[in-house]
Write a protein that holds these residues in place. Structure first.
Motif, PDB file in Angstrom:
ATOM      1  N   GLY A  35      44.946  30.334  45.137  1.00  0.00           N
ATOM      2  CA  GLY A  35      43.944  29.541  44.443  1.00  0.00           C
ATOM      3  C   GLY A  35      43.103  30.339  43.486  1.00  0.00           C
ATOM      4  N   TRP A  36      42.322  29.610  42.720  1.00  0.00           N
ATOM      5  CA  TRP A  36      41.343  30.195  41.819  1.00  0.00           C
ATOM      6  C   TRP A  36      39.958  29.684  42.198  1.00  0.00           C
ATOM      7  CZ3 TRP A  36      42.438  33.953  38.370  1.00  0.00           C
ATOM      8  CH2 TRP A  36      43.777  34.135  38.021  1.00  0.00           C
ATOM      9  N   TYR A  37      39.028  30.609  42.244  1.00  0.00           N
ATOM     10  CA  TYR A  37      37.627  30.304  42.490  1.00  0.00           C
ATOM     11  C   TYR A  37      36.828  30.913  41.354  1.00  0.00           C
ATOM     12  CZ  TYR A  37      38.874  28.920  47.253  1.00  0.00           C
ATOM     13  OH  TYR A  37      39.419  28.293  48.333  1.00  0.00           O
ATOM     14  N   ARG A  38      35.588  30.464  41.207  1.00  0.00           N
ATOM     15  CA  ARG A  38      34.744  31.065  40.176  1.00  0.00           C
ATOM     16  C   ARG A  38      33.320  31.180  40.673  1.00  0.00           C
ATOM     17  NH1 ARG A  38      34.826  26.050  35.761  1.00  0.00           N
ATOM     18  NH2 ARG A  38      33.462  24.617  36.913  1.00  0.00           N
ATOM     19  N   GLN A  39      32.620  32.125  40.064  1.00  0.00           N
ATOM     20  CA  GLN A  39      31.225  32.339  40.432  1.00  0.00           C
ATOM     21  C   GLN A  39      30.431  32.654  39.177  1.00  0.00           C
ATOM     22  OE1 GLN A  39      30.575  35.331  43.457  1.00  0.00           O
ATOM     23  NE2 GLN A  39      28.574  34.476  43.953  1.00  0.00           N
ATOM     24  N   ALA A  40      29.472  31.801  38.893  1.00  0.00           N
ATOM     25  CA  ALA A  40      28.560  32.012  37.768  1.00  0.00           C
ATOM     26  C   ALA A  40      27.305  32.716  38.283  1.00  0.00           C
ATOM     27  CB  ALA A  40      28.202  30.679  37.124  1.00  0.00           C
ATOM     28  N   PRO A  41      26.591  33.413  37.425  1.00  0.00           N
ATOM     29  CA  PRO A  41      25.373  34.110  37.858  1.00  0.00           C
ATOM     30  C   PRO A  41      24.401  33.162  38.555  1.00  0.00           C
ATOM     31  CG  PRO A  41      25.975  34.782  35.644  1.00  0.00           C
ATOM     32  CD  PRO A  41      26.888  33.653  36.003  1.00  0.00           C
ATOM     33  N   TYR A  93      36.132  34.583  37.382  1.00  0.00           N
ATOM     34  CA  TYR A  93      37.182  33.837  38.072  1.00  0.00           C
ATOM     35  C   TYR A  93      37.949  34.775  38.996  1.00  0.00           C
ATOM     36  CZ  TYR A  93      36.397  29.714  35.234  1.00  0.00           C
ATOM     37  OH  TYR A  93      35.831  28.595  34.661  1.00  0.00           O
ATOM     38  N   TYR A  94      38.099  34.339  40.243  1.00  0.00           N
ATOM     39  CA  TYR A  94      38.744  35.148  41.264  1.00  0.00           C
ATOM     40  C   TYR A  94      40.017  34.474  41.758  1.00  0.00           C
ATOM     41  CZ  TYR A  94      34.267  37.601  41.607  1.00  0.00           C
ATOM     42  OH  TYR A  94      33.137  38.311  41.331  1.00  0.00           O
ATOM     43  N   CYS A  95      41.047  35.254  41.905  1.00  0.00           N
ATOM     44  CA  CYS A  95      42.279  34.789  42.525  1.00  0.00           C
ATOM     45  C   CYS A  95      42.146  34.950  44.043  1.00  0.00           C
ATOM     46  CB  CYS A  95      43.444  35.615  42.005  1.00  0.00           C
ATOM     47  SG  CYS A  95      45.055  35.123  42.636  1.00  0.00           S
ATOM     48  N   ASN A  96      42.697  33.994  44.766  1.00  0.00           N
ATOM     49  CA  ASN A  96      42.608  33.991  46.230  1.00  0.00           C
ATOM     50  C   ASN A  96      43.974  33.745  46.839  1.00  0.00           C
ATOM     51  OD1 ASN A  96      42.437  31.826  48.648  1.00  0.00           O
ATOM     52  ND2 ASN A  96      40.820  33.350  48.889  1.00  0.00           N
ATOM     53  N   TRP A 105      41.172  38.542  48.089  1.00  0.00           N
ATOM     54  CA  TRP A 105      40.607  38.277  46.781  1.00  0.00           C
ATOM     55  C   TRP A 105      41.025  39.326  45.760  1.00  0.00           C
ATOM     56  CZ3 TRP A 105      38.035  33.762  46.234  1.00  0.00           C
ATOM     57  CH2 TRP A 105      37.548  33.145  47.400  1.00  0.00           C
ATOM     58  N   GLY A 106      41.167  38.895  44.531  1.00  0.00           N
ATOM     59  CA  GLY A 106      41.342  39.823  43.436  1.00  0.00           C
ATOM     60  C   GLY A 106      39.994  40.358  42.991  1.00  0.00           C
ATOM     61  N   GLN A 107      40.024  41.194  41.959  1.00  0.00           N
ATOM     62  CA  GLN A 107      38.795  41.843  41.506  1.00  0.00           C
ATOM     63  C   GLN A 107      37.967  40.961  40.588  1.00  0.00           C
ATOM     64  OE1 GLN A 107      41.737  42.294  40.186  1.00  0.00           O
ATOM     65  NE2 GLN A 107      41.489  42.314  37.949  1.00  0.00           N
ATOM     66  N   GLY A 108      38.566  39.892  40.109  1.00  0.00           N
ATOM     67  CA  GLY A 108      37.850  38.959  39.243  1.00  0.00           C
ATOM     68  C   GLY A 108      38.065  39.255  37.768  1.00  0.00           C
ATOM     69  N   THR A 109      38.020  38.191  36.971  1.00  0.00           N
ATOM     70  CA  THR A 109      38.126  38.332  35.524  1.00  0.00           C
ATOM     71  C   THR A 109      37.091  37.423  34.876  1.00  0.00           C
ATOM     72  OG1 THR A 109      39.650  38.275  33.629  1.00  0.00           O
ATOM     73  CG2 THR A 109      39.951  36.565  35.307  1.00  0.00           C
ATOM     74  N   GLN A 110      36.385  37.965  33.889  1.00  0.00           N
ATOM     75  CA  GLN A 110      35.287  37.231  33.256  1.00  0.00           C
ATOM     76  C   GLN A 110      35.824  36.249  32.230  1.00  0.00           C
ATOM     77  OE1 GLN A 110      31.754  37.500  33.733  1.00  0.00           O
ATOM     78  NE2 GLN A 110      31.754  35.665  32.419  1.00  0.00           N
ATOM     79  N   VAL A 111      35.324  35.017  32.314  1.00  0.00           N
ATOM     80  CA  VAL A 111      35.592  33.993  31.302  1.00  0.00           C
ATOM     81  C   VAL A 111      34.242  33.576  30.723  1.00  0.00           C
ATOM     82  CG1 VAL A 111      36.399  31.643  30.878  1.00  0.00           C
ATOM     83  CG2 VAL A 111      37.710  33.171  32.366  1.00  0.00           C
ATOM     84  N   THR A 112      34.110  33.705  29.416  1.00  0.00           N
ATOM     85  CA  THR A 112      32.884  33.331  28.742  1.00  0.00           C
ATOM     86  C   THR A 112      33.207  32.306  27.664  1.00  0.00           C
ATOM     87  OG1 THR A 112      31.920  35.521  29.122  1.00  0.00           O
ATOM     88  CG2 THR A 112      30.892  34.149  27.436  1.00  0.00           C
ATOM     89  N   VAL A 113      32.548  31.145  27.752  1.00  0.00           N
ATOM     90  CA  VAL A 113      32.758  30.082  26.776  1.00  0.00           C
ATOM     91  C   VAL A 113      31.468  29.961  25.963  1.00  0.00           C
ATOM     92  CG1 VAL A 113      33.428  27.695  26.388  1.00  0.00           C
ATOM     93  CG2 VAL A 113      34.268  28.929  28.419  1.00  0.00           C
ATOM     94  N   SER A 114      31.557  30.359  24.711  1.00  0.00           N
ATOM     95  CA  SER A 114      30.358  30.386  23.883  1.00  0.00           C
ATOM     96  C   SER A 114      30.743  30.366  22.412  1.00  0.00           C
ATOM     97  CB  SER A 114      29.549  31.653  24.185  1.00  0.00           C
ATOM     98  OG  SER A 114      28.443  31.771  23.306  1.00  0.00           O
TER      99      SER A 114
END
Length: 115
Positions: A35-41, A93-96, A105-114
């Motif tokens: 799966g994919w999870y995400r965490q915003a500040p 975004y984290y892979c699970n 868990w993976g190390q995470g990858t940043q997604v920025t929409v701006s």
């Protein structure tokens, strides 16, 4: 155990698309679900999408119709195609991987929409 390596994050304008990849170090046949999870500040980590060993998928309401989770069994890789991105999709975004009810868990990858 399993090692998960994510890639594909970056900066994109609203309405744009990105595809995330997660390469697993073992076969999907030994993994209950990916799966994919995400965490915003300032927020808790939340589920984005999952795919079971049998291929069943599940999505958060906020991404239904915009995101698609898929996998390539030959490459032990799971993907997250993200379309019509919104600023509120900005997060790490984290892979699970769920193996016998243990989460990896993976190390995470940043997604920025701006703009």
């Amino acid at each position: 155990q399993v090692q998960l390596v994510e890639s594909g994050g970056g900066l994109v304008q609203p309405g744009g698309s990105l595809r995330l990849s997660c390469a697993a170090s073992r076969s999907f046949s030994s993994i209950n679900a990916m799966g994919w999870y995400r965490q915003a500040p300032g927020n808790q980590r939340e589920l984005v999408a999952t795919i079971s060993r049998g291929g069943n998928t599940k999505y958060a309401d906020s991404v239904k119709g915009r995101f698609t989770i898929s996998r390539d069994n030959a490459k032990n890789t799971v993907y997250l195609q993200m379309n019509s991105l919104k600023p509120e999709d900005t997060a790490v975004y984290y892979c699970n991987a769920d193996i016998r009810n243990i989460n990896y868990w993976g190390q995470g990858t940043q997604v920025t929409v701006s703009s």
